[in-house]
Scaffold this active site. Structure first.
Site, PDB file in Angstrom:
ATOM      1  CB  SER A 157      14.652  -4.369   3.149  1.00 25.78           C
ATOM      2  OG  SER A 157      13.415  -4.934   2.754  1.00 25.78           O
ATOM      3  CE1 TYR A 199      12.350   0.346   1.900  1.00 28.20           C
ATOM      4  CE2 TYR A 199      12.012  -1.967   1.347  1.00 28.20           C
ATOM      5  CZ  TYR A 199      12.291  -0.987   2.280  1.00 28.20           C
ATOM      6  OH  TYR A 199      12.519  -1.331   3.583  1.00 28.20           O
TER       7      TYR A 199
END
Length: 262
Positions: free
Chosen positions: A145, A158
């Protein structure tokens, strides 16, 4: 030259490939000739996804398991290799996100995100990678990501997991390159999916922020990920190892621009 990107007769396991970006990458791999194996924890989502893939003429099989359950994941990987065939390509796509400011986040929620997004990817890489080592080759693609590089409010767990996944990618590449295994990652930017649809409307502050922050001036389309997935899964990337390719329209390349700049 195009033969370098041909995935005919290759079997690819995409964890969580039932929707969104995982489905887009799986479809790209299938269009290059790969046979799909999709995992999910939800039978209904898996059934719907398999129906979609088969309607497109792709060969696809599904298995239900949680990637954080070591025993079940091990059993299902063994079943896949017995029933479908040897896994040539693993895409560690399954993941979750919990949006909460760090000061308020329950420790159990933090641990769950790390468990799915990082530990689950390690479990799957170890299970499939050990078989690739025995066979003398394979491809592993970890879906990282932009949060592997940047921080942002409310995504502490995350970002921690995706930062860890970046380094897991590099370390597995370091250990397994000698076995002809390439371990790389894809870092998606902001994409137009069903999940982002409510905030992609004209006038929404976050939509304006993303469009203005992205040099390409738009959200990514799920299909924009397909080419990178095919490249990293194919012979074209045989000397590419331990890399994270960010498919982000240029966000990570720039500091941005003033709000009033055209």
């Amino acid at each position: 030259m195009m033969n370098l990107f041909d995935l005919t007769n290759k079997i690819v396991l995409v964890t969580g490939g039932t929707h969104g970006l995982g489905m887009a990458m799986a479809e790209g791999l299938a269009s290059a000739g790969a046979e799909l194996v999709i995992s999910s924890t939800t039978p209904e989502k898996l059934e719907n996804a398999l129906g979609y893939y088969k309607s497109k003429g792709y060969k696809a099989t599904g298995y239900i398991f949680d990637i954080t359950d070591e025993k079940l994941a091990s059993d299902q990987v063994e079943n896949i290799e017995k029933e479908v065939g040897e896994i040539d390509i693993l895409v560690n796509n399954a993941g979750i996100i919990k949006r909460e400011m760090a000061v308020d986040m329950a420790i159990a929620d933090f641990r769950r995100v790390i468990d799915v997004d990082l530990v689950g990817a390690f479990i799957m890489s170890q299970l499939v990678g050990s078989r690739m080592i025995a066979r003398g080759g394979g491809k592993i693609i970890n879906i990282c990501s932009m949060m592997s590089e940047l921080g942002r409010n409310s995504v502490t767990a995350y970002a921690a997991a995706k930062g860890g996944l970046k380094m897991l990618t590099r370390n597995l590449a370091t250990e397994w390159a000698k076995y002809n295994i390439q371990v790389n990652g894809i870092g998606p930017g902001y994409f137009a999916t069903a999940q982002t649809e409510p905030i992609r409307v004209d006038g929404h502050p976050f939509n304006e922020f993303i469009v203005n922050r992205t040099p390409a001036g738009r959200w990514g389309e799920p299909s924009d990920l397909a080419g990178t997935a095919v490249f990293l899964a194919s012979e074209a990337s045989n000397f590419v190892n331990g890399q994270i390719i960010y498919v982000d329209g240029g966000i990570l390349a720039t500091i941005g621009k003033p709000a009033n700049e055209k």
